[in-house]
Design a protein around this motif. Structure first.
Motif, PDB file in Angstrom:
ATOM      1  N   ARG A  72      56.080 105.248   3.163  1.00  0.00           N
ATOM      2  CA  ARG A  72      56.518 106.221   3.861  1.00  0.00           C
ATOM      3  C   ARG A  72      57.867 105.593   4.428  1.00  0.00           C
ATOM      4  NH1 ARG A  72      53.428 108.136   8.715  1.00  0.00           N
ATOM      5  NH2 ARG A  72      55.257 109.462   9.250  1.00  0.00           N
ATOM      6  N   VAL A  73      58.040 104.131   4.359  1.00  0.00           N
ATOM      7  CA  VAL A  73      59.150 103.505   4.756  1.00  0.00           C
ATOM      8  C   VAL A  73      60.224 103.695   3.876  1.00  0.00           C
ATOM      9  CG1 VAL A  73      60.074 101.154   5.298  1.00  0.00           C
ATOM     10  CG2 VAL A  73      57.812 101.651   6.332  1.00  0.00           C
ATOM     11  N   ILE A  74      59.899 103.482   2.532  1.00  0.00           N
ATOM     12  CA  ILE A  74      60.993 103.773   1.501  1.00  0.00           C
ATOM     13  C   ILE A  74      61.411 105.079   1.520  1.00  0.00           C
ATOM     14  CG2 ILE A  74      59.544 104.007  -0.630  1.00  0.00           C
ATOM     15  CD1 ILE A  74      61.581 102.125  -1.891  1.00  0.00           C
ATOM     16  N   GLY A  75      60.335 106.135   1.702  1.00  0.00           N
ATOM     17  CA  GLY A  75      60.490 107.639   1.671  1.00  0.00           C
ATOM     18  C   GLY A  75      61.676 107.801   2.900  1.00  0.00           C
ATOM     19  N   LYS A  76      61.679 107.312   4.064  1.00  0.00           N
ATOM     20  CA  LYS A  76      62.444 107.389   5.047  1.00  0.00           C
ATOM     21  C   LYS A  76      63.740 106.763   4.657  1.00  0.00           C
ATOM     22  CE  LYS A  76      59.270 107.932   8.924  1.00  0.00           C
ATOM     23  NZ  LYS A  76      59.757 109.181   9.581  1.00  0.00           N
ATOM     24  N   ALA A  77      63.923 105.582   3.875  1.00  0.00           N
ATOM     25  CA  ALA A  77      65.123 105.064   3.488  1.00  0.00           C
ATOM     26  C   ALA A  77      65.736 106.066   2.651  1.00  0.00           C
ATOM     27  CB  ALA A  77      64.749 103.812   2.984  1.00  0.00           C
ATOM     28  N   GLU A  78      65.184 106.612   1.820  1.00  0.00           N
ATOM     29  CA  GLU A  78      65.620 107.566   0.873  1.00  0.00           C
ATOM     30  C   GLU A  78      66.313 108.603   1.598  1.00  0.00           C
ATOM     31  OE1 GLU A  78      63.553 108.336  -3.008  1.00  0.00           O
ATOM     32  OE2 GLU A  78      62.438 107.260  -2.241  1.00  0.00           O
ATOM     33  N   GLU A  79      65.533 109.338   2.576  1.00  0.00           N
ATOM     34  CA  GLU A  79      65.895 110.422   3.119  1.00  0.00           C
ATOM     35  C   GLU A  79      67.333 110.248   3.895  1.00  0.00           C
ATOM     36  OE1 GLU A  79      62.850 111.623   5.792  1.00  0.00           O
ATOM     37  OE2 GLU A  79      61.479 112.193   4.251  1.00  0.00           O
ATOM     38  N   TYR A  80      67.365 108.894   4.633  1.00  0.00           N
ATOM     39  CA  TYR A  80      68.418 108.527   5.381  1.00  0.00           C
ATOM     40  C   TYR A  80      69.722 108.505   4.384  1.00  0.00           C
ATOM     41  CZ  TYR A  80      71.410 105.619   8.698  1.00  0.00           C
ATOM     42  OH  TYR A  80      72.367 105.252   9.341  1.00  0.00           O
ATOM     43  N   VAL A  81      69.599 107.732   3.203  1.00  0.00           N
ATOM     44  CA  VAL A  81      70.750 107.730   2.316  1.00  0.00           C
ATOM     45  C   VAL A  81      71.096 108.973   1.928  1.00  0.00           C
ATOM     46  CG1 VAL A  81      71.403 106.817   0.021  1.00  0.00           C
ATOM     47  CG2 VAL A  81      70.062 105.459   1.530  1.00  0.00           C
ATOM     48  N   GLN A  82      70.224 110.021   1.696  1.00  0.00           N
ATOM     49  CA  GLN A  82      70.818 111.512   1.262  1.00  0.00           C
ATOM     50  C   GLN A  82      71.432 112.271   2.422  1.00  0.00           C
ATOM     51  OE1 GLN A  82      67.017 113.062  -0.304  1.00  0.00           O
ATOM     52  NE2 GLN A  82      67.150 111.704  -2.261  1.00  0.00           N
ATOM     53  N   LYS A  83      70.925 112.046   3.553  1.00  0.00           N
ATOM     54  CA  LYS A  83      71.154 112.718   4.831  1.00  0.00           C
ATOM     55  C   LYS A  83      72.524 112.459   5.141  1.00  0.00           C
ATOM     56  CE  LYS A  83      69.984 114.148   9.375  1.00  0.00           C
ATOM     57  NZ  LYS A  83      69.202 113.844  10.670  1.00  0.00           N
ATOM     58  N   ASN A  84      72.874 111.023   5.201  1.00  0.00           N
ATOM     59  CA  ASN A  84      73.908 110.469   5.655  1.00  0.00           C
ATOM     60  C   ASN A  84      75.245 110.111   4.638  1.00  0.00           C
ATOM     61  OD1 ASN A  84      73.593 109.790   8.747  1.00  0.00           O
ATOM     62  ND2 ASN A  84      71.589 109.377   7.679  1.00  0.00           N
ATOM     63  N   LYS A  85      74.673 110.513   3.388  1.00  0.00           N
ATOM     64  CA  LYS A  85      75.541 110.467   2.172  1.00  0.00           C
ATOM     65  C   LYS A  85      76.057 109.306   2.095  1.00  0.00           C
ATOM     66  CE  LYS A  85      77.279 115.346   2.441  1.00  0.00           C
ATOM     67  NZ  LYS A  85      76.148 115.917   3.367  1.00  0.00           N
ATOM     68  N   ILE A  86      75.225 108.087   2.060  1.00  0.00           N
ATOM     69  CA  ILE A  86      75.503 106.594   1.780  1.00  0.00           C
ATOM     70  C   ILE A  86      76.106 106.390   0.422  1.00  0.00           C
ATOM     71  CG2 ILE A  86      74.755 104.394   2.110  1.00  0.00           C
ATOM     72  CD1 ILE A  86      75.173 105.930   4.759  1.00  0.00           C
ATOM     73  N   THR A  87      77.150 105.940   0.125  1.00  0.00           N
ATOM     74  CA  THR A  87      77.460 105.753  -1.113  1.00  0.00           C
ATOM     75  C   THR A  87      77.366 104.171  -1.828  1.00  0.00           C
ATOM     76  OG1 THR A  87      79.765 105.668  -0.754  1.00  0.00           O
ATOM     77  CG2 THR A  87      78.791 107.911  -1.083  1.00  0.00           C
ATOM     78  N   LYS A  88      77.460 103.206  -0.801  1.00  0.00           N
ATOM     79  CA  LYS A  88      77.350 102.057  -0.732  1.00  0.00           C
ATOM     80  C   LYS A  88      76.516 101.013  -0.023  1.00  0.00           C
ATOM     81  CE  LYS A  88      80.671  98.243  -0.882  1.00  0.00           C
ATOM     82  NZ  LYS A  88      82.047  97.743  -0.602  1.00  0.00           N
ATOM     83  N   GLY A  89      75.792 100.175  -0.445  1.00  0.00           N
ATOM     84  CA  GLY A  89      75.086  99.429   0.385  1.00  0.00           C
ATOM     85  C   GLY A  89      73.783  98.790  -0.213  1.00  0.00           C
ATOM     86  N   GLN A  90      73.147  97.988   0.660  1.00  0.00           N
ATOM     87  CA  GLN A  90      71.853  97.376   0.495  1.00  0.00           C
ATOM     88  C   GLN A  90      70.820  98.031   1.273  1.00  0.00           C
ATOM     89  OE1 GLN A  90      71.287  93.165  -0.148  1.00  0.00           O
ATOM     90  NE2 GLN A  90      73.393  93.039  -0.838  1.00  0.00           N
ATOM     91  N   ILE A  91      69.750  98.614   0.884  1.00  0.00           N
ATOM     92  CA  ILE A  91      68.618  99.340   1.583  1.00  0.00           C
ATOM     93  C   ILE A  91      67.505  98.445   1.518  1.00  0.00           C
ATOM     94  CG2 ILE A  91      67.590 101.294   1.802  1.00  0.00           C
ATOM     95  CD1 ILE A  91      70.526 101.878   1.777  1.00  0.00           C
ATOM     96  N   TRP A  92      67.109  97.856   2.850  1.00  0.00           N
ATOM     97  CA  TRP A  92      65.928  96.889   2.914  1.00  0.00           C
ATOM     98  C   TRP A  92      64.940  97.658   3.583  1.00  0.00           C
ATOM     99  CZ3 TRP A  92      65.726  92.028   1.045  1.00  0.00           C
ATOM    100  CH2 TRP A  92      66.839  91.495   0.242  1.00  0.00           C
ATOM    101  N   CYS A  93      63.711  97.405   2.968  1.00  0.00           N
ATOM    102  CA  CYS A  93      62.574  98.037   3.705  1.00  0.00           C
ATOM    103  C   CYS A  93      61.461  96.833   4.033  1.00  0.00           C
ATOM    104  CB  CYS A  93      61.698  99.021   2.469  1.00  0.00           C
ATOM    105  SG  CYS A  93      62.478 100.474   1.835  1.00  0.00           S
ATOM    106  N   VAL A  94      61.415  96.708   5.225  1.00  0.00           N
ATOM    107  CA  VAL A  94      60.626  95.622   5.797  1.00  0.00           C
ATOM    108  C   VAL A  94      59.288  96.335   6.289  1.00  0.00           C
ATOM    109  CG1 VAL A  94      60.683  93.971   7.604  1.00  0.00           C
ATOM    110  CG2 VAL A  94      62.790  94.570   6.610  1.00  0.00           C
ATOM    111  N   TYR A  95      58.327  95.628   5.506  1.00  0.00           N
ATOM    112  CA  TYR A  95      56.859  96.196   5.901  1.00  0.00           C
ATOM    113  C   TYR A  95      55.705  95.373   5.466  1.00  0.00           C
ATOM    114  CZ  TYR A  95      56.526  96.774   0.628  1.00  0.00           C
ATOM    115  OH  TYR A  95      56.268  96.354  -0.547  1.00  0.00           O
ATOM    116  N   ASP A  96      54.640  95.522   6.225  1.00  0.00           N
ATOM    117  CA  ASP A  96      53.506  94.703   6.176  1.00  0.00           C
ATOM    118  C   ASP A  96      52.516  95.332   5.146  1.00  0.00           C
ATOM    119  OD1 ASP A  96      54.705  93.298   8.131  1.00  0.00           O
ATOM    120  OD2 ASP A  96      53.496  93.738   9.814  1.00  0.00           O
ATOM    121  N   LYS A  97      51.610  94.588   4.710  1.00  0.00           N
ATOM    122  CA  LYS A  97      50.553  95.044   4.140  1.00  0.00           C
ATOM    123  C   LYS A  97      49.180  95.260   4.742  1.00  0.00           C
ATOM    124  CE  LYS A  97      46.870  94.184   0.585  1.00  0.00           C
ATOM    125  NZ  LYS A  97      45.782  94.796   1.475  1.00  0.00           N
ATOM    126  N   ASP A  98      49.032  94.463   6.009  1.00  0.00           N
ATOM    127  CA  ASP A  98      48.011  94.869   6.804  1.00  0.00           C
ATOM    128  C   ASP A  98      46.813  95.229   6.000  1.00  0.00           C
ATOM    129  OD1 ASP A  98      49.204  94.304   8.901  1.00  0.00           O
ATOM    130  OD2 ASP A  98      50.270  96.310   9.329  1.00  0.00           O
TER     131      ASP A  98
END
Length: 240
Positions: A72-98
């Motif tokens: 869901r973290v990377i899903g939210k990252a994808e949504e953010y990129v699309q919604k904000n029309k991000i065209t350049k940058g590094q997208i980092w997903c920081v998450y735990d295995k737990d």
């Protein structure tokens, strides 16, 4: 008239934001599983970089606490990129295995690889920790390879912080970045984390227990810190 005024104001804000973004040569969008511990740690990098006259006008760092796990973290990252029309940058997903399924933990890495084939200007990265971000924190003080429950990592940090006179470790510590940078050893943490990943070569993130790739994002951001702080992270520079 009022509606038109608000619309014009919104358009003006969007234009100013676009101009602001275009000035930034290096762009990092960090999506954290939690809303406290990880964001507060990376906010430390953001504060120091924005205080660095050399890079503050060149580097954009945006941090989002997702309150979501693994895929869901990377899903939210994808949504953010699309919604904000991000065209350049590094997208980092920081998450735990737990205690999440291995398929989900490994799935973020696999999904990032798929997305990175689509657009070379937007690259996704998985900064995972197995089991938790506290393992990365712990490496600032010791080389540790025992696959213990995450509660042991927090116990270790508690004891170490008390030994150093810092107090008790808390997940939502406001100054966690400064504590680790000044009382721990970021250079050693990076070296230890790399060694563990190298020893687990060929294994999936879920199989490298314990392990973390948070160091990759740390190395990226440390490049833009003021000289005194940067020297504490980057090998080859003397620690002051």
């Amino acid at each position: 008239m009022a509606k038109r005024g608000r619309k014009e104001k919104d358009n003006w804000k969007k234009k100013r934001r676009q101009e602001y973004l275009e000035k930034k040569e290096f762009r990092y969008y960090i999506f954290c599983e939690g809303q406290a511990t990880e964001p507060k740690y990376f906010q430390g990098f953001k504060r120091y970089i924005e205080d660095n006259p050399i890079y503050r006008d060149m580097v954009l760092i945006e941090i989002e606490g997702c309150q979501a796990e693994t895929m869901r973290v990377i899903g939210k990252a994808e949504e953010y990129v699309q919604k904000n029309k991000i065209t350049k940058g590094q997208i980092w997903c920081v998450y735990d295995k737990d205690s999440f399924p291995s398929s989900d933990v490994n799935g973020v890495v696999q999904r990032a690889e798929v997305l990175n084939q689509k657009d070379s200007n937007i690259q996704y990265h998985a900064a995972w920790s197995n089991e938790c971000i506290e393992f990365w924190f712990m490496l600032h003080f010791a080389y540790y390879t025992s696959n213990n429950h995450r509660s042991e990592y927090k116990k270790f940090l508690n004891e170490k912080f008390q030994e150093l006179g810092i107090g008790k470790y808390e997940k939502n510590m406001e100054d966690i970045f400064e504590v680790l940078m000044n009382s721990g050893n970021p250079k050693l943490a990076i070296r230890y984390a790399k060694r563990i990943i190298q020893n687990g070569k060929g294994k999936t993130p879920a199989e490298i227990a314990p392990g973390t790739k948070v160091y990759e994002l740390v190395e990226e951001l440390a490049k833009y810190l003021p000289e005194e702080e940067r020297s504490k992270f980057i090998a080859g520079q003397n620690r002051r």
